[in-house]
Design a protein around this motif. Structure first.
Motif, PDB file in Angstrom:
ATOM      1  N   GLU A 189       0.842  -1.198   0.000  1.00 18.88           N
ATOM      2  CA  GLU A 189       0.000   0.000   0.000  1.00 18.88           C
ATOM      3  C   GLU A 189       0.880   1.252   0.000  1.00 18.88           C
ATOM      4  O   GLU A 189       1.744   1.417   0.863  1.00 18.88           O
ATOM      5  CB  GLU A 189      -0.921   0.018   1.214  1.00 18.88           C
ATOM      6  N   GLU A 258      -1.612  -7.027  -9.827  1.00 18.73           N
ATOM      7  CA  GLU A 258      -2.682  -6.111 -10.206  1.00 18.73           C
ATOM      8  C   GLU A 258      -2.644  -4.904  -9.277  1.00 18.73           C
ATOM      9  O   GLU A 258      -2.169  -5.005  -8.148  1.00 18.73           O
ATOM     10  CB  GLU A 258      -4.049  -6.797 -10.148  1.00 18.73           C
ATOM     11  N   THR A 259      -3.114  -3.768  -9.788  1.00 21.12           N
ATOM     12  CA  THR A 259      -3.108  -2.539  -8.994  1.00 21.12           C
ATOM     13  C   THR A 259      -4.523  -2.071  -8.726  1.00 21.12           C
ATOM     14  O   THR A 259      -5.435  -2.282  -9.533  1.00 21.12           O
ATOM     15  CB  THR A 259      -2.329  -1.429  -9.723  1.00 21.12           C
ATOM     16  N   VAL A 260      -4.694  -1.416  -7.572  1.00 19.42           N
ATOM     17  CA  VAL A 260      -5.992  -0.890  -7.144  1.00 19.42           C
ATOM     18  C   VAL A 260      -5.785   0.539  -6.667  1.00 19.42           C
ATOM     19  O   VAL A 260      -4.781   0.842  -6.001  1.00 19.42           O
ATOM     20  CB  VAL A 260      -6.603  -1.754  -6.015  1.00 19.42           C
ATOM     21  N   ALA A 261      -6.703   1.438  -6.992  1.00 14.04           N
ATOM     22  CA  ALA A 261      -6.574   2.844  -6.601  1.00 14.04           C
ATOM     23  C   ALA A 261      -7.334   3.134  -5.308  1.00 14.04           C
ATOM     24  O   ALA A 261      -8.178   2.353  -4.873  1.00 14.04           O
ATOM     25  CB  ALA A 261      -7.087   3.746  -7.719  1.00 14.04           C
ATOM     26  N   ASP A 262      -7.032   4.315  -4.705  1.00 11.55           N
ATOM     27  CA  ASP A 262      -7.758   4.874  -3.543  1.00 11.55           C
ATOM     28  C   ASP A 262      -7.914   3.914  -2.370  1.00 11.55           C
ATOM     29  O   ASP A 262      -9.010   3.438  -2.084  1.00 11.55           O
ATOM     30  CB  ASP A 262      -9.149   5.360  -3.985  1.00 11.55           C
ATOM     31  N   PHE A 264      -3.660   3.647  -3.395  1.00  9.49           N
ATOM     32  CA  PHE A 264      -2.960   2.881  -4.414  1.00  9.49           C
ATOM     33  C   PHE A 264      -2.313   1.657  -3.778  1.00  9.49           C
ATOM     34  O   PHE A 264      -1.547   1.751  -2.833  1.00  9.49           O
ATOM     35  CB  PHE A 264      -1.881   3.735  -5.087  1.00  9.49           C
ATOM     36  N   ARG A 265      -2.657   0.484  -4.354  1.00  8.55           N
ATOM     37  CA  ARG A 265      -2.120  -0.770  -3.832  1.00  8.55           C
ATOM     38  C   ARG A 265      -1.642  -1.648  -4.977  1.00  8.55           C
ATOM     39  O   ARG A 265      -2.222  -1.636  -6.060  1.00  8.55           O
ATOM     40  CB  ARG A 265      -3.175  -1.523  -3.024  1.00  8.55           C
ATOM     41  N   ILE A 267      -1.098  -5.612  -5.661  1.00  7.70           N
ATOM     42  CA  ILE A 267      -1.442  -6.929  -5.119  1.00  7.70           C
ATOM     43  C   ILE A 267      -0.636  -7.969  -5.894  1.00  7.70           C
ATOM     44  O   ILE A 267      -0.843  -8.188  -7.085  1.00  7.70           O
ATOM     45  CB  ILE A 267      -2.948  -7.205  -5.242  1.00  7.70           C
TER      46      ILE A 267
END
Length: 539
Positions: A189, A258-262, A264-265, A267
């Motif tokens: 994160e 894979e990436t995730v926003a809000d 930013f992470r 995985i």
């Protein structure tokens, strides 16, 4: 008014009414050390700057010899006389302590006639005695080209401090993992988006992240287990970004990201490897098989595992003549040397070579000898292989009241292209800490330390040492950097961390085994210290 005329003055000190008969134009003084020890007040003396700081709880006062103002609890106050040094003791005006440390007891006072001080004209040298401006910061004139002055600003709250971090480069806030049926999931994160690249070869998965600070988070779990046998976290090239190296228990399947926003992470899914073998229960009923032994055949002893053979040091002959200290008034100045790691903390390790802690200590001992030959006083924070935590190091370093502080380390990396020496000075930029854990008072104490510490002098020293190492050892320089390194945090005198080479490098790593090479390193650092003092002028 004649000097023989005497006036009766009654004043209040710490809530206690005191009276004294003193001559006109004279001031009442007290011994600062006696007063502090009698009232449990911490006191720190900086001989180069001729500055005294007294602190108890959130209350503090800062004096400088020869100045008629002081900084008491962040506010400038007028003094009835300037602090003085007499018989190696520091005397301060008694009335200056009024209201600063409530409930403190008074001590015996002495009379001193104030001396009128003349301002000193600046020259093109560093001036240890530079005057405070109204904001309480210090300034220094540095030989051309001048080093960049660190932008040190007190922050009003932890939220503002965190906002400053988020507005700049991203930081890795947390590293967490979870064990799934067919993979291990690692979640990284960040405070802001970052860019990355990855490669996978022979079971080693390397994740190179750019656009972030090279800081390891305090919020993290250890993913080593079924699918990951080892995880190393290092800084990228030129101390920028992060490199995460996962050594996996399988060598066929490539991990996925894979990436995730809000927020930013990233995985990271690391495929399943070899299960950890289960240990049979000692209470299980097991029928041993019947084994017939042939007594005519002599049993061979079990093969013993050979210890790792240590590399032999190369033949090295480097002559490093010591420079001369031009200003003899600097003779006897104290240099505190901190050999990094020790005891249970080995530091960086490379097969076939001594651990970093051993190289650091051997180099530090040689540095102490060379500094003493040059006419300085040198103090080692550890002289043997012992474990020292961060608090012990800082407390011992500040207790010795050195003029300069040098932390000796040896670099190491999974990146085999990384080589050369480097020097570091502290900066608060990019520093992250949890305000819920540290508490509100931490922010106040940290801001006070930032204002009172001469980072410009530390940077000047770092450049001198770095130049001497590259010149004498004929080695590449990775540069002089500002970084929020823990070994330099809360050190009260100008402090630098020196990485004397990369233990992981094919050439430098072998050189660091050689006693003659470490001797050359010690002489080079000593010349850097001499260059530092030759480049400044006391006022």
């Amino acid at each position: 008014m004649k000097n023989s005329k005497r006036n009766k003055i009654i004043y209040t000190l710490m809530g206690l009414t005191m009276s004294a008969v003193i001559p006109a134009f004279a001031a009442e003084y007290i011994n600062a050390e006696s007063f502090a020890e009698a009232n449990g007040i911490s006191h720190q003396w900086f001989p180069i700057q001729k500055m005294l700081i007294m602190r108890k709880g959130l209350n503090s006062i800062k004096y400088r010899v020869g100045e008629t103002t002081a900084i008491a609890n962040e506010k400038e106050v007028k003094l009835s006389g300037s602090p003085k040094i007499q018989n190696n003791l520091i005397y301060i005006p008694a009335d200056s302590l009024q209201g600063v440390f409530p409930g403190a007891k008074s001590v015996q006072t002495v009379q001193m006639t104030p001396v009128q001080m003349k301002p000193v004209q600046p020259k093109n040298n560093i001036n240890f005695e530079s005057q405070y401006n109204n904001s309480g910061n210090t300034s220094a004139q540095i030989p051309t080209p001048p080093p960049v002055q660190p932008q040190i600003q007190p922050f009003e709250s932890q939220n503002n401090f965190n906002q400053q971090i988020q507005d700049s480069e991203s930081i890795l806030i947390a590293l967490r993992h979870s064990l799934r049926e067919d993979h291990t999931r690692v979640v990284l994160e960040f405070s802001n988006p970052v860019s990355f690249k990855s490669d996978f070869k022979n079971g080693v998965y390397r994740l190179t992240i750019s656009g972030c600070k090279n800081l390891i988070p305090t919020k993290r779990t250890d993913p080593v287990g079924r699918d990951i046998s080892k995880l190393d976290i290092n800084s990228g090239a030129n101390r920028e970004g992060l490199i995460l190296t996962f050594t996996l228990t399988q060598k066929e399947k490539t991990p996925t990201i894979e990436t995730v926003a809000d927020p930013f992470r990233m995985i990271v899914e690391l495929p399943i490897g070899q299960p950890i073998p289960e240990v049979a229960s000692t209470t299980a009923s097991i029928t041993p098989p019947i084994i017939k032994t042939d007594t005519s055949v002599e049993e061979k002893p079990a093969a013993q595992v050979k210890p790792q053979e240590m590399e032999k040091p190369p033949e090295i002959n480097i002559e490093v003549p010591l420079e001369n200290l031009q200003n003899k008034s600097f003779l006897g100045r104290t240099i505190v040397i901190d050999p990094g790691h020790g005891g249970s903390d080995n530091g960086f390790e490379f097969p076939g070579r001594p651990a970093e802690k051993q190289i650091n200590l051997e180099t530090a001992k040689l540095l102490k000898e060379e500094l003493e030959k040059a006419g300085f006083k040198a103090v080692l924070l550890r002289s043997d292989d012992r474990t020292m935590n961060y608090t012990q190091r800082v407390s011992l370093a500040n207790k010795n009241g050195g003029d300069l502080h040098i932390s000796i380390h040896t670099g190491g990396s999974n990146d085999d292209l990384k080589h050369g020496v480097a020097c570091f000075v502290f900066t608060d930029k990019g520093l992250y800490y949890n305000s819920d854990i540290q508490g509100a008072s931490y922010d106040s104490v940290f801001a006070e330390w930032l204002k009172n510490t001469r980072f410009d002098l530390a940077e000047f020293l770092a450049k001198k040492i770095n130049n001497r190492l590259t010149k004498h050892l004929q080695i590449d320089s990775r540069g002089v950097y500002k970084s929020p390194l823990l070994p330099l945090k809360f050190i009260m005198n100008p402090a630098v961390l020196v990485e004397i080479g990369m233990l992981s490098d094919k050439v430098e790593g072998k050189n660091l085994i050689s006693d003659k090479y470490k001797q050359a390193v010690a002489k080079a650092i000593t010349n850097g210290v001499i260059d530092f003092f030759n480049g400044i002028e006391l006022k």
